[in-house]
Design an enzyme around this catalytic site. Structure first.
Site, mmCIF file in Angstrom:
data_model
loop_
_atom_site.group_PDB
_atom_site.id
_atom_site.type_symbol
_atom_site.label_atom_id
_atom_site.label_comp_id
_atom_site.label_asym_id
_atom_site.label_seq_id
_atom_site.Cartn_x
_atom_site.Cartn_y
_atom_site.Cartn_z
ATOM 1 N N SER A 168 5.050 9.385 -27.008
ATOM 2 C CA SER A 168 6.505 9.336 -27.218
ATOM 3 C C SER A 168 6.491 10.376 -25.517
ATOM 4 C CB SER A 168 6.525 10.295 -28.702
ATOM 5 O OG SER A 168 6.425 9.541 -29.253
ATOM 6 N N HIS A 182 10.455 5.405 -26.392
ATOM 7 C CA HIS A 182 9.168 4.132 -26.066
ATOM 8 C C HIS A 182 10.489 3.059 -26.020
ATOM 9 C CE1 HIS A 182 5.773 5.899 -28.380
ATOM 10 N NE2 HIS A 182 6.567 6.334 -28.796
ATOM 11 N N HIS A 210 4.542 2.203 -34.309
ATOM 12 C CA HIS A 210 3.831 2.766 -35.914
ATOM 13 C C HIS A 210 3.967 2.300 -37.235
ATOM 14 C CE1 HIS A 210 5.790 5.304 -31.985
ATOM 15 N NE2 HIS A 210 4.829 5.695 -32.266
ATOM 16 N N TYR A 242 4.980 4.069 -39.139
ATOM 17 C CA TYR A 242 7.058 4.243 -40.121
ATOM 18 C C TYR A 242 7.280 3.553 -39.712
ATOM 19 C CZ TYR A 242 7.421 7.301 -34.961
ATOM 20 O OH TYR A 242 8.217 7.083 -33.985
ATOM 21 N N GLU A 243 7.576 2.848 -38.446
ATOM 22 C CA GLU A 243 9.042 2.059 -38.679
ATOM 23 C C GLU A 243 9.135 0.654 -39.349
ATOM 24 O OE1 GLU A 243 9.129 0.771 -33.900
ATOM 25 O OE2 GLU A 243 6.908 2.282 -34.019
ATOM 26 N N ALA A 291 2.243 11.912 -28.342
ATOM 27 C CA ALA A 291 2.858 13.202 -28.570
ATOM 28 C C ALA A 291 1.646 13.656 -30.063
ATOM 29 C CB ALA A 291 3.362 13.522 -28.551
ATOM 30 N N MET A 326 1.850 10.876 -35.655
ATOM 31 C CA MET A 326 1.622 9.658 -36.518
ATOM 32 C C MET A 326 1.577 8.530 -35.621
ATOM 33 S SD MET A 326 5.617 10.745 -36.819
ATOM 34 C CE MET A 326 6.089 12.371 -37.979
ATOM 35 N N SER A 327 0.310 8.294 -35.120
ATOM 36 C CA SER A 327 0.058 7.034 -34.252
ATOM 37 C C SER A 327 -1.717 7.194 -34.098
ATOM 38 C CB SER A 327 0.808 7.111 -33.372
ATOM 39 O OG SER A 327 0.128 7.940 -32.348
ATOM 40 N N ASN A 366 4.058 20.605 -29.635
ATOM 41 C CA ASN A 366 4.801 21.934 -30.212
ATOM 42 C C ASN A 366 3.782 22.344 -31.361
ATOM 43 O OD1 ASN A 366 4.399 19.594 -32.200
ATOM 44 N ND2 ASN A 366 6.664 19.787 -32.751
ATOM 45 N N HIS A 406 11.956 15.777 -32.980
ATOM 46 C CA HIS A 406 11.516 14.682 -31.711
ATOM 47 C C HIS A 406 11.915 14.846 -30.508
ATOM 48 C CE1 HIS A 406 10.417 10.600 -30.443
ATOM 49 N NE2 HIS A 406 11.396 10.031 -30.582
HETATM 50 N N1 LIG Z 1 4.697 18.942 -35.522
HETATM 51 C C1 LIG Z 1 4.328 17.833 -35.307
HETATM 52 N N2 LIG Z 1 4.576 18.247 -33.993
HETATM 53 C C2 LIG Z 1 4.061 16.558 -33.533
HETATM 54 N N3 LIG Z 1 4.853 16.057 -32.362
HETATM 55 C C3 LIG Z 1 4.171 14.949 -32.223
HETATM 56 N N4 LIG Z 1 3.923 14.104 -32.944
HETATM 57 C C4 LIG Z 1 4.343 12.845 -33.393
HETATM 58 C C5 LIG Z 1 4.729 12.375 -33.854
HETATM 59 N N5 LIG Z 1 5.586 12.277 -33.046
HETATM 60 C C6 LIG Z 1 6.860 11.178 -33.425
HETATM 61 C C7 LIG Z 1 8.316 12.295 -33.725
HETATM 62 O O1 LIG Z 1 8.277 13.162 -32.589
HETATM 63 C C8 LIG Z 1 7.382 9.698 -32.791
HETATM 64 O O2 LIG Z 1 6.192 9.496 -32.871
HETATM 65 C C9 LIG Z 1 4.370 14.858 -34.121
HETATM 66 C C10 LIG Z 1 4.053 16.032 -35.751
HETATM 67 O O3 LIG Z 1 3.516 14.379 -35.805
HETATM 68 N N6 LIG Z 1 3.840 16.618 -35.852
#
Ligand SMILES: Nc1nc2ncn(CCNC(CO)CO)c2c(=O)[nH]1
Length: 289
Positions: free
Chosen positions: A33, A64, A86, A88-89, A116, A219-220, A243, A257
């Site tokens: 991401s 993406h 992902h 979740y899609e 990310a 999530m990936s 974060n 996001h």
């Molecule tokens: N706390 C937290 N922070 C994160 N930053 C990126 N992602 C990965 C997931 N990214 C998603 C939503 O941004 C898009 O693929 C996460 C996550 O799953 N949890």
């Protein structure tokens, strides 16, 4: 089978792409991401939209792009996914990982996966880059694994080993390159844990994951690693900590996001520099005569 991810369908997709690619790629890069800029590093690029590629899924997530970019990095032929898939899609898990098998069938020997992730380790800062040394596959605990179902021996064995999933030499290489580039101040090592998403984790889940030894959550990536190792590609994976995961009930912080994409933009230049330098140093395995 019209699943879009059988050996025959992956081969048809790989052949379709190789007819159009400038040359057979040796390195595959997956952009997480907000990290789609990595694809801009490639020279003499050729861009093919996912929607034009037979059997390819379509990207549905903001940040993406949905493009496959062929090109070279310091002379090394690469292919880069600007946008990954992902759970979740809503795609079948094998569908989300079929591009990795297509990479293999095109001749890719090494994959570099970026994502990310949220920082569970409280020493981590937003903007850190974590070299993934291992993973915890939460969906896998419940049987949600890309290798479930009939095994096709043409890809790999029925029960592949995962204790060596993350190539130690490549981790060493990244650390050496990061030192050279003076990036060490924001480089980390750690364990990546994957959830299905799309909801972000609860505070209790963050605490549980931390207790399990996870340093970051996303999530990936893990499903792609499993498929890449199944067909014997070397794996390097990097998480951009976008974060700090919320770990205490007094916190006002809410994961979102937009923040993920913003941090991606901030650190993108260094991530591009790091990945491109590493790619230029990856030794090509001697071609099997
Ligand atoms: N706390 C937290 N922070 C994160 N930053 C990126 N992602 C990965 C997931 N990214 C998603 C939503 O941004 C898009 O693929 C996460 C996550 O799953 N949890």
């Amino acid at each position: 089978s019209a699943t879009g991810y059988s050996y025959e369908e992956c081969t048809a997709t790989a052949d379709w792409l190789l007819k159009r690619a400038p040359e057979r790629p040796l390195v595959g890069i997956v952009c997480g991401s907000g990290l789609g800029g990595l694809a801009k590093m490639l020279k003499d690029e050729l861009v093919i939209n996912y929607c034009d590629i037979p059997n390819f899924p379509q990207s549905t997530v903001h940040g993406h792009a949905g493009k496959l970019v062929f090109g070279t990095l310091k002379g090394k032929p690469c292919v880069c996914m600007q946008g990954r898939f992902h759970l979740y899609e809503g795609y079948a898990i094998q569908k989300t990982t079929m591009p990795i098998r297509v990479f293999k069938l095109m001749g890719v020997e090494t994959v570099i996966l970026t994502n990310a992730a949220g920082g569970l380790n409280q020493d981590f800062k937003v903007g850190d880059i974590m070299i993934i040394k291992d993973h915890i596959n939460i969906p896998g605990f419940a049987g949600h694994n890309p290798l479930v179902g009939a095994n096709d021996d043409r890809f790999g064995v029925r029960f592949p080993c995962m204790s060596d999933a993350y190539d130690r030499d490549l981790q060493q290489l990244v650390r050496a390159v990061a030192d050279e580039l003076d990036f060490s101040v924001f480089m980390r090592d750690g364990v990546y844990s994957v959830l299905g998403g799309p909801s972000f984790e609860t505070i209790a889940e963050c605490r549980a994951l931390r207790q399990l030894g996870a340093d970051a959550v996303g999530m990936s990536t893990v499903h792609e690693v499993i498929v890449a190792r199944h067909c014997d590609m070397r794996v390097l994976a990097l998480s951009l900590i976008t974060n700090k995961a919320v770990m205490d009930y007094q916190s006002e912080k809410k994961a979102n996001h937009e923040e993920v994409l913003e941090t991606g933009a901030l650190r993108a230049k260094q991530m591009e520099k790091l990945v491109s330098t590493v790619v230029s140093r990856i030794p090509n395995t001697p071609t099997h005569c």
